[in-house]
Scaffold this motif. Structure first.
Motif, PDB file in Angstrom:
ATOM      1  N   ASP A  79      -1.293  -9.594  -5.291  1.00  7.12           N
ATOM      2  CA  ASP A  79       0.059  -9.388  -4.797  1.00  7.12           C
ATOM      3  C   ASP A  79       0.102  -8.588  -3.597  1.00  7.12           C
ATOM      4  O   ASP A  79       0.973  -7.710  -3.355  1.00  7.12           O
ATOM      5  CB  ASP A  79       0.981  -8.994  -5.750  1.00  7.12           C
ATOM      6  CG  ASP A  79       1.073  -9.793  -6.781  1.00  7.12           C
ATOM      7  OD1 ASP A  79       0.953 -10.865  -6.702  1.00  7.12           O
ATOM      8  OD2 ASP A  79       1.636  -9.371  -8.109  1.00  7.12           O
ATOM      9  N   GLY A  80      -0.745  -8.815  -2.584  1.00  7.01           N
ATOM     10  CA  GLY A  80      -0.948  -8.006  -1.447  1.00  7.01           C
ATOM     11  C   GLY A  80      -1.721  -6.655  -1.145  1.00  7.01           C
ATOM     12  O   GLY A  80      -1.950  -6.247  -0.134  1.00  7.01           O
ATOM     13  N   ALA A  81      -1.963  -6.107  -2.203  1.00 11.06           N
ATOM     14  CA  ALA A  81      -2.718  -4.907  -2.208  1.00 11.06           C
ATOM     15  C   ALA A  81      -4.240  -4.991  -2.672  1.00 11.06           C
ATOM     16  O   ALA A  81      -4.656  -5.801  -3.341  1.00 11.06           O
ATOM     17  CB  ALA A  81      -2.262  -3.938  -3.573  1.00 11.06           C
ATOM     18  N   PRO A  82      -5.121  -4.393  -2.062  1.00 13.63           N
ATOM     19  CA  PRO A  82      -6.728  -4.496  -2.237  1.00 13.63           C
ATOM     20  C   PRO A  82      -6.959  -4.317  -3.805  1.00 13.63           C
ATOM     21  O   PRO A  82      -6.408  -3.191  -4.174  1.00 13.63           O
ATOM     22  CB  PRO A  82      -7.310  -3.488  -1.216  1.00 13.63           C
ATOM     23  CG  PRO A  82      -6.339  -3.160  -0.107  1.00 13.63           C
ATOM     24  CD  PRO A  82      -4.869  -3.351  -0.807  1.00 13.63           C
ATOM     25  N   ALA A  83      -7.645  -5.029  -4.343  1.00 18.05           N
ATOM     26  CA  ALA A  83      -7.754  -4.710  -5.611  1.00 18.05           C
ATOM     27  C   ALA A  83      -9.183  -5.345  -6.281  1.00 18.05           C
ATOM     28  O   ALA A  83      -9.572  -4.962  -7.296  1.00 18.05           O
ATOM     29  CB  ALA A  83      -6.828  -5.834  -6.591  1.00 18.05           C
TER      30      ALA A  83
END
Length: 195
Positions: A79-83
């Protein structure tokens, strides 16, 4: 958490109803080295064997990988965040050169999910499934090859959920590794025909 990565269109993305959207973007060593360094030095990443790495070493390593043809490092966003981090490589040229009988269409893969205080149920399984879909979206890829540490039992179980079949233990300079393979049909069978 910065979401500046999601401006460019991803190389591959998939939305999971219960988890949200996972997307793969090219890693940029200069921008992302600090993030990777924080992941690698976390106790959860012990099998990546970079617990003592400096930020400079991580940046230089990924700049060097980026300069070659054999490796591709990808940053996974949730959802758009580095993971998560994904590496795809040519196992006949790096990592496994001379250690196994390479076949045309082989691709090597590593992945690491970011440490989290609140891990989402099924997240890691969704990541590996999406990564395998991405690798097999290249028609030239016939088989994915992995070489996790023999002691990393959690990842062996995870690998088998997407169709990996363990072959044998090999000795690498840094570890004893369980060489495992997943062909296109293995992945399709494990994924209920979706590949």
């Amino acid at each position: 958490m910065s979401t500046h990565h999601d401006t460019a269109s991803p190389l591959y993305s998939r939305t999971f109803p219960a988890l949200g959207t996972l997307a793969l973007h090219p890693l940029v060593a200069r921008r992302d080295a600090g993030l990777l360094h924080s992941w690698f030095t976390h106790p959860k990443a012990v099998f990546w064997m970079r617990q003592d790495a400096t930020l400079q070493e991580v940046r230089e390593e990924y700049e060097a990988l980026d300069a070659g043809e054999e490796y591709q490092a990808l940053l996974g966003l949730h959802d758009g965040a580095p993971a998560f981090l994904v590496e795809r490589y040519d196992p006949a040229l790096v990592e496994l050169k001379g250690l196994y009988a390479a076949e045309p269409g082989d691709i090597g893969m590593h992945f690491l999910t970011a440490p989290s205080d609140t891990p989402a149920a099924g997240f890691t399984r969704a990541v590996i499934r999406m990564v395998m879909e991405y690798l097999f979206s290249d028609p030239a890829v016939r088989r994915v090859v992995v070489e996790p540490d023999v002691r990393n039992t959690a990842v062996h179980v995870l690998n088998e959920t997407v169709g990996f079949v363990p072959s044998h233990v090999i000795r690498k300079p840094e570890k004893e590794a369980l060489l495992s393979f997943c062909g296109r049909a293995d992945f399709q069978a494990a994924s209920g025909g979706v590949a």
